[in-house]
Design a protein around this motif. Structure first.
Motif, mmCIF file in Angstrom:
data_model
loop_
_atom_site.group_PDB
_atom_site.id
_atom_site.type_symbol
_atom_site.label_atom_id
_atom_site.label_comp_id
_atom_site.label_asym_id
_atom_site.label_seq_id
_atom_site.Cartn_x
_atom_site.Cartn_y
_atom_site.Cartn_z
ATOM 1 N N VAL A 17 -2.526 -29.165 39.399
ATOM 2 C CA VAL A 17 -3.220 -27.587 39.696
ATOM 3 C C VAL A 17 -3.008 -27.091 38.893
ATOM 4 C CG1 VAL A 17 -3.772 -26.368 41.513
ATOM 5 C CG2 VAL A 17 -3.166 -28.317 42.144
ATOM 6 N N LEU A 18 -2.452 -26.617 37.789
ATOM 7 C CA LEU A 18 -2.005 -25.458 37.235
ATOM 8 C C LEU A 18 -2.468 -25.743 35.719
ATOM 9 C CD1 LEU A 18 2.105 -24.365 37.279
ATOM 10 C CD2 LEU A 18 -0.153 -23.176 38.022
ATOM 11 N N LYS A 19 -2.670 -27.282 35.369
ATOM 12 C CA LYS A 19 -3.367 -27.684 34.344
ATOM 13 C C LYS A 19 -4.669 -27.642 34.232
ATOM 14 C CE LYS A 19 0.115 -30.946 32.527
ATOM 15 N NZ LYS A 19 0.402 -32.428 32.293
ATOM 16 N N LEU A 20 -4.997 -27.951 35.614
ATOM 17 C CA LEU A 20 -6.570 -27.958 36.041
ATOM 18 C C LEU A 20 -7.099 -26.936 35.813
ATOM 19 C CD1 LEU A 20 -9.020 -29.016 37.166
ATOM 20 C CD2 LEU A 20 -8.889 -28.997 39.136
ATOM 21 N N GLU A 21 -6.406 -25.581 36.637
ATOM 22 C CA GLU A 21 -6.892 -23.759 36.487
ATOM 23 C C GLU A 21 -7.042 -23.485 34.765
ATOM 24 O OE1 GLU A 21 -3.476 -22.007 38.053
ATOM 25 O OE2 GLU A 21 -4.713 -22.441 40.074
ATOM 26 N N LYS A 22 -5.720 -24.507 34.255
ATOM 27 C CA LYS A 22 -5.861 -24.219 32.552
ATOM 28 C C LYS A 22 -7.231 -24.513 31.613
ATOM 29 C CE LYS A 22 -0.952 -23.094 31.818
ATOM 30 N NZ LYS A 22 -0.098 -23.582 31.446
ATOM 31 N N LYS A 23 -7.550 -25.780 32.086
ATOM 32 C CA LYS A 23 -8.841 -26.727 31.184
ATOM 33 C C LYS A 23 -10.109 -25.772 32.143
ATOM 34 C CE LYS A 23 -10.230 -30.757 30.480
ATOM 35 N NZ LYS A 23 -10.036 -32.643 31.110
ATOM 36 N N ILE A 24 -9.774 -24.616 33.132
ATOM 37 C CA ILE A 24 -11.580 -24.489 33.526
ATOM 38 C C ILE A 24 -11.200 -23.650 32.615
ATOM 39 C CG2 ILE A 24 -12.758 -23.377 35.313
ATOM 40 C CD1 ILE A 24 -10.669 -25.602 37.778
ATOM 41 N N LYS A 25 -10.217 -22.089 32.388
ATOM 42 C CA LYS A 25 -10.513 -21.131 31.953
ATOM 43 C C LYS A 25 -10.556 -20.835 30.827
ATOM 44 C CE LYS A 25 -7.247 -18.221 34.297
ATOM 45 N NZ LYS A 25 -5.956 -17.260 34.359
ATOM 46 N N ARG A 26 -10.072 -22.765 29.948
ATOM 47 C CA ARG A 26 -10.741 -22.679 28.560
ATOM 48 C C ARG A 26 -12.179 -23.666 28.604
ATOM 49 N NH1 ARG A 26 -11.493 -27.985 26.281
ATOM 50 N NH2 ARG A 26 -10.084 -28.500 27.880
ATOM 51 N N LEU A 27 -12.365 -24.065 29.192
ATOM 52 C CA LEU A 27 -14.045 -24.762 29.163
ATOM 53 C C LEU A 27 -15.219 -22.964 29.252
ATOM 54 C CD1 LEU A 27 -14.058 -27.165 31.177
ATOM 55 C CD2 LEU A 27 -14.169 -27.727 28.960
ATOM 56 N N VAL A 30 -12.260 -18.126 29.476
ATOM 57 C CA VAL A 30 -11.338 -16.912 30.109
ATOM 58 C C VAL A 30 -10.409 -17.213 30.147
ATOM 59 C CG1 VAL A 30 -13.805 -16.251 30.831
ATOM 60 C CG2 VAL A 30 -11.865 -17.694 31.853
ATOM 61 N N ASP A 31 -10.397 -18.045 29.370
ATOM 62 C CA ASP A 31 -8.309 -18.625 28.951
ATOM 63 C C ASP A 31 -7.061 -18.002 28.580
ATOM 64 O OD1 ASP A 31 -9.697 -19.215 26.893
ATOM 65 O OD2 ASP A 31 -8.101 -19.895 26.126
ATOM 66 N N PHE A 32 -8.052 -16.001 28.050
ATOM 67 C CA PHE A 32 -6.944 -15.168 27.439
ATOM 68 C C PHE A 32 -7.041 -13.953 28.485
ATOM 69 C CE2 PHE A 32 -11.464 -14.874 26.392
ATOM 70 C CZ PHE A 32 -12.199 -13.538 27.459
ATOM 71 N N LEU A 33 -7.336 -14.368 29.351
ATOM 72 C CA LEU A 33 -7.282 -13.459 30.844
ATOM 73 C C LEU A 33 -6.313 -13.797 31.878
ATOM 74 C CD1 LEU A 33 -10.728 -12.649 31.721
ATOM 75 C CD2 LEU A 33 -8.898 -11.314 30.707
ATOM 76 N N SER A 34 -5.545 -12.513 32.753
ATOM 77 C CA SER A 34 -4.423 -13.418 33.362
ATOM 78 C C SER A 34 -5.677 -13.941 35.053
ATOM 79 C CB SER A 34 -3.637 -12.563 33.488
ATOM 80 O OG SER A 34 -4.111 -11.240 33.744
ATOM 81 N N ASN A 35 -4.445 -14.072 36.499
ATOM 82 C CA ASN A 35 -5.161 -14.285 37.101
ATOM 83 C C ASN A 35 -5.949 -13.008 37.709
ATOM 84 O OD1 ASN A 35 -4.739 -16.867 37.148
ATOM 85 N ND2 ASN A 35 -2.938 -17.483 37.895
ATOM 86 N N ILE A 36 -4.938 -12.144 37.332
ATOM 87 C CA ILE A 36 -5.294 -10.887 38.002
ATOM 88 C C ILE A 36 -6.990 -10.000 37.265
ATOM 89 C CG2 ILE A 36 -4.648 -8.153 38.250
ATOM 90 C CD1 ILE A 36 -1.848 -9.281 38.773
#
Length: 275
Positions: A17-27, A30-36
């Motif tokens: 799940v974490l890998k998927l979330e990181k991948k979605i952020k990268r695509l 917005v991978d530089f943003l925190s979840n907050i």
């Protein structure tokens, strides 16, 4: 029951799940943003939508505006805390400059009107600048939220990508030797044309929203709105027609761009296969 296997399985699921979330952020870029920070973007998009909608009373919209200002302040505080840890992009830094300017202009206009209770040309110009910043920040929020939600849905539906040799995303710079000059011109013209149409339609939509809202409690905004009422070409029927044209152009132009890139990628991979 073997609890060690259960917790091992649970850990593997959480890791995926974490890998998927990181991948979605990268695509979605917005991978530089925190979840907050990401949730702050989502909340701002919702607030912009609530402020735009005319069904709500003016008092409700005013409260949403104050909450929007508070979230902008939260973003600035978050940036000041994480600026050394996270690699913020230049575009996001420019966005934060817009947010900071938006806050200062709002506080400046409110303070001046509270003290003087009078309108001047300077205040009217500042207010117009504040309105432009408001809609600009709204556009950036909508784009970031829409991109993330699109890729989130995409990766939920398609967790992996095609054949192994086509999994690598190739930049246009690397593909340029495989694209003729005429196709490069066509791609760039289509790209600029779509951006111009997108931003133009958004500006038109913002003017329509501003025109049909009520600002009886805010004299400066009411004066700007009275000026827009003379623009008869800004109406709901024209908006529907322009949106239809916009969708038609997307359905024609986007496949052409994809075909240009696809043909170049195919030619490049075939060349590598020879070696």
């Amino acid at each position: 029951m073997n609890f060690s296997k259960f917790y091992s399985f649970k850990g593997d699921v959480n890791e995926k799940v974490l890998k998927l979330e990181k991948k979605i952020k990268r695509l979605s870029g917005v991978d530089f943003l925190s979840n907050i920070e990401l949730w702050t973007i989502f909340l701002q998009s919702i607030l912009f939508f609530l402020i735009f909608v005319t069904l709500f009373q003016e008092d409700f919209r005013s409260h949403m505006m104050l909450l929007l200002l508070f979230l902008g302040l939260v973003q600035l505080v978050g940036f000041s805390i994480r600026r050394k840890k996270s690699n913020y992009t230049k575009k996001f830094k420019i966005y934060l400059i817009f947010v900071l300017s938006y806050l200062f202009l709002f506080l400046g206009v409110v303070t001046y009107l509270y003290k003087t209770q009078s309108l001047t040309i300077f205040i009217e110009i500042i207010t117009v600048g504040w309105i432009i910043l408001f809609f600009t920040i709204g556009l950036i929020n909508f784009k970031m939220s829409a991109r993330y939600l699109f890729y989130w849905r995409l990766k939920k539906t398609f967790p992996s990508e095609g054949d192994k040799k086509y999994r690598v995303e190739v930049s246009l710079k690397k593909l340029s030797p495989y694209i003729s000059l005429e196709k490069q011109k066509a791609y760039l013209i289509i790209n600029y044309g779509l951006n111009f149409i997108t931003y133009g339609f958004y500006i038109y939509l913002c003017l329509l929203i501003f025109k049909i809202n009520e600002f009886n409690a805010i004299p400066v905004l009411e004066k700007v709105q009275n000026y827009l009422t003379n623009w008869n070409f800004i109406n709901a029927s024209n908006t529907i027609g322009l949106f239809s044209i916009f969708l038609a152009l997307l359905t024609i132009c986007v496949p052409v761009q994809q075909r240009i890139v696809g043909e170049a990628e195919k030619e490049m991979f075939e060349e590598f296969e020879v070696f």
